[in-house]
Design an enzyme around this catalytic site. Sequence first.
Site, mmCIF file in Angstrom:
data_model
loop_
_atom_site.group_PDB
_atom_site.id
_atom_site.type_symbol
_atom_site.label_atom_id
_atom_site.label_comp_id
_atom_site.label_asym_id
_atom_site.label_seq_id
_atom_site.Cartn_x
_atom_site.Cartn_y
_atom_site.Cartn_z
ATOM 1 N N ASP B 306 0.865 -1.176 0.000
ATOM 2 C CA ASP B 306 0.000 0.000 0.000
ATOM 3 C C ASP B 306 0.895 1.217 0.000
ATOM 4 O O ASP B 306 1.871 1.258 0.730
ATOM 5 C CB ASP B 306 -0.853 0.007 1.276
ATOM 6 C CG ASP B 306 -2.069 -0.872 1.112
ATOM 7 O OD1 ASP B 306 -2.620 -0.887 0.009
ATOM 8 O OD2 ASP B 306 -2.443 -1.548 2.093
ATOM 9 N N GLU B 347 -0.203 18.521 7.525
ATOM 10 C CA GLU B 347 0.288 19.426 6.489
ATOM 11 C C GLU B 347 0.696 20.748 7.103
ATOM 12 O O GLU B 347 1.777 21.273 6.833
ATOM 13 C CB GLU B 347 -0.796 19.674 5.432
ATOM 14 C CG GLU B 347 -1.102 18.454 4.614
ATOM 15 C CD GLU B 347 -2.420 18.573 3.863
ATOM 16 O OE1 GLU B 347 -2.855 19.716 3.603
ATOM 17 O OE2 GLU B 347 -3.009 17.525 3.548
ATOM 18 N N PHE B 375 -10.123 26.550 8.252
ATOM 19 C CA PHE B 375 -10.477 26.058 6.921
ATOM 20 C C PHE B 375 -11.957 25.700 6.920
ATOM 21 O O PHE B 375 -12.456 25.111 7.875
ATOM 22 C CB PHE B 375 -9.636 24.810 6.597
ATOM 23 C CG PHE B 375 -9.960 24.212 5.269
ATOM 24 C CD1 PHE B 375 -9.342 24.691 4.123
ATOM 25 C CD2 PHE B 375 -10.887 23.189 5.148
ATOM 26 C CE1 PHE B 375 -9.633 24.145 2.889
ATOM 27 C CE2 PHE B 375 -11.181 22.644 3.913
ATOM 28 C CZ PHE B 375 -10.546 23.126 2.776
ATOM 29 N N ALA B 377 -15.158 24.252 4.243
ATOM 30 C CA ALA B 377 -15.436 23.706 2.914
ATOM 31 C C ALA B 377 -15.971 24.800 2.003
ATOM 32 O O ALA B 377 -15.834 24.723 0.787
ATOM 33 C CB ALA B 377 -16.436 22.563 3.022
ATOM 34 N N ARG B 380 -12.713 27.260 1.396
ATOM 35 C CA ARG B 380 -11.614 26.414 0.912
ATOM 36 C C ARG B 380 -10.258 27.080 1.101
ATOM 37 O O ARG B 380 -9.354 26.946 0.286
ATOM 38 C CB ARG B 380 -11.837 26.017 -0.545
ATOM 39 C CG ARG B 380 -13.071 25.130 -0.681
ATOM 40 C CD ARG B 380 -13.303 24.685 -2.083
ATOM 41 N NE ARG B 380 -12.173 23.973 -2.634
ATOM 42 C CZ ARG B 380 -11.819 24.033 -3.905
ATOM 43 N NH1 ARG B 380 -12.493 24.793 -4.748
ATOM 44 N NH2 ARG B 380 -10.795 23.355 -4.330
ATOM 45 N N ASP B 518 -5.949 -3.886 6.392
ATOM 46 C CA ASP B 518 -6.559 -3.727 7.702
ATOM 47 C C ASP B 518 -8.076 -3.638 7.631
ATOM 48 O O ASP B 518 -8.759 -4.004 8.551
ATOM 49 C CB ASP B 518 -5.969 -2.521 8.446
ATOM 50 C CG ASP B 518 -6.038 -1.253 7.618
ATOM 51 O OD1 ASP B 518 -6.583 -1.306 6.491
ATOM 52 O OD2 ASP B 518 -5.551 -0.225 8.095
#
Lengths: 574, 682
Positions: B306, B347, B375, B377, B380, B518
């Site tokens: 992965d 981040e 932040f 939605a 943005r 998992d």
Amino acid sequence: MTYTGILQILIVLLAMIAAAIPLSKYLAHVFQCEPTFLDGIISPLESLTLKFLKVNRNQETDWVQYLKTGIIINFLMLTIVYFILRFQNFLPFNQMHYPGIPWALDFNTAISFITNTNWQNYGGEEVLSNFSQMALVFLQFTSAATGLVFAIAFIRGFIRHEAKYVGNFYVDFVKAVYRLFLPLAIIFAVIMLWQGAPQTFVMQKKVTNITGVKQTLSVGPVASMVSIENLGTNGGGFYDANAAQPYENPNPFTNALTIFMMGTIPIALFLMYGVMIGNKKHAWTLFAVAMTLLIVCLAVVYSQEAHGNPLLAKLGANIHISKNSPGGNMEGKQEHIGIAQTSLFATATTAFTTGNVDSAHDSFMPLSGMVLLSEMMLNLIFGGKGVGLLNMLTMVIIGVFIAGLMVGRTPEFLGKKIEAKEVKLSTLAIFAHAFIILIPFAIAIAIPAGLAGILNPGPHGLSEILYAYTSTVANNGSAFAGLNGNTLFYNISLGLTIFFGRYIPIICQVAIAGSLIKKKRIPESAGTFPAHGALFYVVIMATILLVGALTFFPALALGPIAEHFAMVKGHLFY
Amino acid sequence: MSKKLYYVSAFSKNIILSAIKDSFKKLSPKVLIKTPVMFVVEIGSVITTLIFIKDLFLHDFRYILFTFQITLWLWFTVLFANFAESISEGRGKAQADSLRKTKTEVIARLFKEDGKEEKIKASQLRKGDTIIAESGDTIPADGEIIEGIASVDESAITGESAPVIRESGGDRSAVTGGTKVLSDKIIIKITSNPGENFLDKMISLVEGASRQKTPNEIALNILLVMLTALFLVVVVTIEPIAGYFHGYISPVILVALLVCLIPTTIGALLSAIGISGMDRLVKYNVIAMSGKAVETAGDINTLLLDKTGTITFGNRMAVSLIPSDGSSVNELADYSQLSSLSDETPEGRSIVALAKKYGFRGRHIDENNIEFIQFSAFTRMSGVNILDKNEQIRKGAVETIIKFVEQNKGVVTDNIKKIAEEISKQGGTPLAVAVNERMLGIIHLKDVVKGGINERINSLRKIGIKTVMITGDNPLTARTIAAEAGVDDFVAEATPETKMAIIKKEQSMGRLVAMTGDGTNDAPALAQADVGVAMNTGTMAAKEAGNMIDLDSNPTKLIEIVEIGKQLLITRGSLTTFSIANDVAKYFAIIPAMFAPILPWLAPLNIMGLSSPESAILSAVIFNAVIIIILIPLALKGVKYRPATASSILTRNLLIYGLGGIIAPFIGIKLIDIAITFLHLV
């Protein structure tokens, strides 16, 4: 050792290899049903035969059926020949009215010829009618073909994947006889005829020789027997003395030719295996292993024989090379053939498990005797028809298994996983080989019936008995001489060792093919170690020496090696 | 790696003592017959013991000292073999004991349909029951949270002391019996009956109670048994040969020869090697459900990795700052950091960290003077407003920030868009930063490949293992990461079904595939894979489907698992080679010695120059016994494994264990012979 001697040896060896290469390609075509140049003549004959036998050539069987068919047919032929010999007095081509062969000797002889062994407890020219001799020739074709087709079945275990059927026994068998043995046998019989071997239905010829003495010569269909005897690595000659009889082996050229006949097909089979599996490098590596062993053995024999017996020198025998003497150990050898070719002949006949002899192996130096014994104990230096390849591959499976573990993967070989079943069957084949040699040998040296047969005391006598059991189990058939084998005990016990020595390993080996053929093919990666090259060579050589040879070390140490050291100390056994 | 609470050293005093005790218990023929090679040695020991007793009673003292010593060393040989097995088991047992301690009888709070609670013993719980667990409670059995969220201490199982969050729904809903709820309250549906819990399974696995021989071990065992039989035949022929020469060889000597020839070294260590292989996995905090799985791991051809968590850290991180035409890097770094101060996402933290490299650290800002813009939605973008300077700092997607700048009457050059495009092309994510009407520049966010992963993948390639990266990313991003990590192949925009498809495809070509997973939707692929490593944080379904469980939930470990599998096989193969190669020297020691009275000519075969026949035989037997003890640490630790091509691994091991196996006993036997002669033992 002389330069001319070495040159003679090199020429024969190179000729064998040179002939084996094209032959291997031809054989691969034959068994993969690809067109060959002989199709025009042989295909119709083949079809006719298969039609007569009511065999559908496209119907293949699994390994059990293949093996069963082979063994049943072997048994049928064995029975037929047994009765031919037993009642030869009622059959044609018996001008001398030789009586039927006694049952124990007959039992021994019939088994011996159906198994490609050709151990002979009789002198052919004195007891067998020409009809009986030709019945044995029949077995010399079929026994060689039997060994060969089992090897073909084994190879198919590698080249077929997730399959079940290994082939059709009848088809492969007929092909082996029609497309390999018959054509070659005809060619070489003619050459032998030209060189002086008799070919007639007459059994005895009265002649007056140049000194005016009247003499009776035993003759018969000799040339035809000599060719298949060697091409099929059978080794059973027309005469008691085999190739030491001038009618079977008239001159040094036929001597070399005989060696050539013995060796070419076994070498070609190794190479054919490479063509069939599509991995020539691998086959050439196995070729190199076998060739190394052959050359080392040859070097020992030749140097020992050329050096001669130092004790005889003390007594005034000339063991040095001079204008008038070949030097070395000439006891039991033919003068016109010489030490070099005799050494090569003896090494070849034990390596290719032919069993034909042109000298008395009993008279060889102790270490030469040891080498001849070892070659048969290993039974994989090219070996007999198919069987040598089978034995080599059995050893390869063991070697690859251990080496495979050492690189950290479930061992795999030619894309097939080597698992418990393969290990079990391979080790069983090797165990059976050793067991059938050593246990009867131990019994023979412990009981009066066994000891009665030997002519020499001490370690040499031990070697004589060991040689008999090794030669029979390896289906070689050569005799050390010095052992009287035509007794009830030896006829029966050697007959049994021949029988079990032949069929038990073959059953194991064909069963391996049956297991391999079902498996998936695993693609090669950097994690799989290559089945060719120097490293593979070392692995296989080490396996052969450690697993194959260590087993026999005590017996060899107490026989020929003890005799050698005794000789060094000044003891002889006569 | 975190400290493993229950990992125990093999050579602790307790383990050695109980291993010694077990070595004697294992002398019972019923136990020993499972190791056929050693069983043969035991029979031999019994024979020589009887001969010793007979001589003692018949007052035949000619060879009694010799017989006594041979007998003693033969028994030692068996005991040493038993000891090797016991000590490898001892470690597992000790680990199991420490696990068992956590398995105290727990009272469960059964949750009834009428909403009432009933306290019952954990052992009375059945599959399908519903229970309640609150902070401080030990979860009584494996189950699935159907309501609530809690932090759970799983150190009893994983050894990891940091608590983990478990919540209903999704892939984090499984709880394990024996773990402890630290906070909050959850309702759990029990998924296993008593005795079938994960903890129970784990105990029996590390204890080795359910250990079965693996396919390669079975094959090797057959080889060893056949070799034993072969040498038995060889030894049986010796007596008739002696008889032929009118001699007699004592059964004591024959037994000694047999024991020296049969592969006792590998026979003695074989099960220890297998057990310690499983054990090494435990050391890495991986539980293998069977020995076969460990062995298969060594055979793997293809690894499905992965991307997230295995190849990359899984979070995008700031890797560089690219200022716009009118600003400097320092300015960009300064404002980037300001904009991210309240951004607690990985981040955001990575931006703060990157800015620190430009010397911006430890800033103190008056809280009254600053206003954080979270932040959303809708907008943005996120950032801060510095009130006194009237600065509005924003960061966000490039398009959004351009709009923001343009709203503030600023101008954005095309260059910014170009830079952004370039970053996207490389698989990165551009993040624009602006203050009021000024576009300051771009932060390059990137999925960062883990350090050293490239070398790991290279070494895998060397041993012939193909790596395939699986990711849900778009092909562009996937390609970049794949190239950076050096994987052989990648599959982008993968769904759980993709994994299954790849596994089946690879398997159809004869390859063996390993993967980690998992989630519940990974379960079918985990089951299909030849080696499926389930993460301990994963769902019950995933754990049940896989054949290994990684307690640390670290997918990179797949690589170590493969190496352990290989090492296990290499150790077996190498010691087998060593054992067989040893026979050469033993032959040269014993054959001339045993025939010395009968065939004195054989003396030149005594190439080691051993002082007397008795001493030669005794030395060989002692060497044969002592080598087992010497090799125990190697068997437990495993032969050193370095990733390399098969050929170079084989060459190395052939030299060490093959050639070494031929030479070592020559030296060893000679040294023992010198010692024996010096001490006048025979």
